[in-house]
Write an enzyme that holds these catalytic residues in place. Structure first.
Site, mmCIF file in Angstrom:
data_model
loop_
_atom_site.group_PDB
_atom_site.id
_atom_site.type_symbol
_atom_site.label_atom_id
_atom_site.label_comp_id
_atom_site.label_asym_id
_atom_site.label_seq_id
_atom_site.Cartn_x
_atom_site.Cartn_y
_atom_site.Cartn_z
ATOM 1 N N MET A 95 -25.269 65.828 21.018
ATOM 2 C CA MET A 95 -26.291 65.118 20.249
ATOM 3 C C MET A 95 -26.155 65.275 18.735
ATOM 4 O O MET A 95 -27.084 64.958 18.000
ATOM 5 C CB MET A 95 -27.689 65.567 20.691
ATOM 6 C CG MET A 95 -27.991 65.257 22.147
ATOM 7 S SD MET A 95 -27.797 63.513 22.556
ATOM 8 C CE MET A 95 -29.318 62.880 21.853
ATOM 9 N N ASN A 112 -15.786 59.566 23.576
ATOM 10 C CA ASN A 112 -17.215 59.746 23.859
ATOM 11 C C ASN A 112 -17.626 58.871 25.036
ATOM 12 O O ASN A 112 -16.978 57.862 25.315
ATOM 13 C CB ASN A 112 -18.026 59.347 22.615
ATOM 14 C CG ASN A 112 -19.521 59.520 22.811
ATOM 15 O OD1 ASN A 112 -19.966 60.497 23.409
ATOM 16 N ND2 ASN A 112 -20.307 58.570 22.315
ATOM 17 N N HIS A 114 -20.952 56.691 26.465
ATOM 18 C CA HIS A 114 -22.245 56.153 26.024
ATOM 19 C C HIS A 114 -22.874 55.359 27.180
ATOM 20 O O HIS A 114 -22.191 54.558 27.818
ATOM 21 C CB HIS A 114 -22.036 55.253 24.799
ATOM 22 C CG HIS A 114 -23.326 54.736 24.248
ATOM 23 N ND1 HIS A 114 -24.184 55.522 23.510
ATOM 24 C CD2 HIS A 114 -23.929 53.525 24.363
ATOM 25 C CE1 HIS A 114 -25.256 54.811 23.192
ATOM 26 N NE2 HIS A 114 -25.119 53.603 23.692
HETATM 27 C C1 GRF Z 1 -25.095 60.807 29.243
HETATM 28 O O1 GRF Z 1 -25.977 59.807 29.639
HETATM 29 C C2 GRF Z 1 -24.154 60.299 28.173
HETATM 30 O O2 GRF Z 1 -23.827 58.960 28.321
HETATM 31 C C3 GRF Z 1 -24.959 60.489 26.911
HETATM 32 O O3 GRF Z 1 -25.646 61.708 27.125
HETATM 33 C C4 GRF Z 1 -25.806 61.945 28.531
HETATM 34 C C5 GRF Z 1 -25.215 63.276 28.852
HETATM 35 O O4 GRF Z 1 -25.421 63.654 30.183
HETATM 36 N N1 GRF Z 1 -24.131 60.436 25.752
HETATM 37 P P1 GRF Z 1 -24.780 64.972 30.769
HETATM 38 O O5 GRF Z 1 -25.207 66.119 29.861
HETATM 39 O O6 GRF Z 1 -23.294 64.821 30.801
HETATM 40 O O7 GRF Z 1 -25.365 65.123 32.141
#
Ligand code: GRF
Length: 192
Positions: A95, A112, A114
């Site tokens: 994040m 990445n 998304h």
């Molecule tokens: C996922 O939905 C990804 O696309 C986004 O953040 C979320 C991460 O999920 N960027 P996780 O921590 O891998 O379960």
């Protein structure tokens, strides 16, 4: 797209901030005999991220980064990456926004995931916005990271149908399932 030398696996890091389901799927894939990657390091900006527990349980070196000062945080990350000879980075629910300077140092070496069909719905709260706009489809995208948010070259996408009764929560669950399958596929493509 990226060549490994001989049979040597490419040392990789995964950056997380939360649950870590994509970390889990990347790790699982890395254990596959034919995978080209070796997951050597997990970076998290949150000590309480569930993914941190997963990393520790699976004996993956995991560093927690204090992000109070972004410049210092990135410097620390770069040091860890250097120490571990990391050549490639996978962002999986990380994040924090990496600086242009950082991205330049790993040009075309950061990927990445998304939870939307990019270029649509860049940024946060994608599922909520998708539902509010009464879209018929959404999905997920794995892409290279460049200096602009969610804008780098697309590697692979998966479309997901939205049903009438879907909410942001149910959609996010459905898409996450696809994300976990899509990330390994993207990695295979990148290192083919
Ligand atoms: C996922 O939905 C990804 O696309 C986004 O953040 C979320 C991460 O999920 N960027 P996780 O921590 O891998 O379960």
């Amino acid at each position: 797209m990226v060549k490994s030398i001989g049979n040597e696996k490419i040392s990789c890091a995964v950056f997380i901030s939360g649950r870590g389901t994509n970390l889990k799927s990347i790790f699982k894939y890395s254990k596959n005999k034919y995978s080209k990657i070796n997951l050597k390091l997990v970076i998290s900006n949150r000590r309480d991220a569930l993914g941190v527990i997963f990393a520790r349980d699976n004996k993956i070196d995991c560093k927690i980064i204090n992000y109070k000062n972004t410049k210092k945080a990135e410097k620390q990350i770069l040091n860890y990456l250097k120490r571990k000879k990391i050549k490639f980075i996978f962002l999986a629910g990380f994040m924090k926004i990496l600086s242009k300077n950082f991205i330049k140092k790993f040009k075309n070496k950061i990927v990445n995931i998304h939870p939307s069909l990019l270029p649509n719905y860049k940024g946060l709260n994608t599922h909520m916005r998708v539902i509010a706009n009464k879209e018929k489809f959404s999905g997920c995208t794995v892409h290279f990271v460049n200096g602009k948010i969610d804008s780098g070259k697309i590697i692979i996408q998966k479309k997901v149908k939205i049903l009438k009764l879907d909410t942001a929560k149910s959609l996010s669950k459905k898409i996450l399932k696809e994300e976990n399958k899509l990330y390994p596929k993207a990695i295979k493509k990148v290192f083919s």
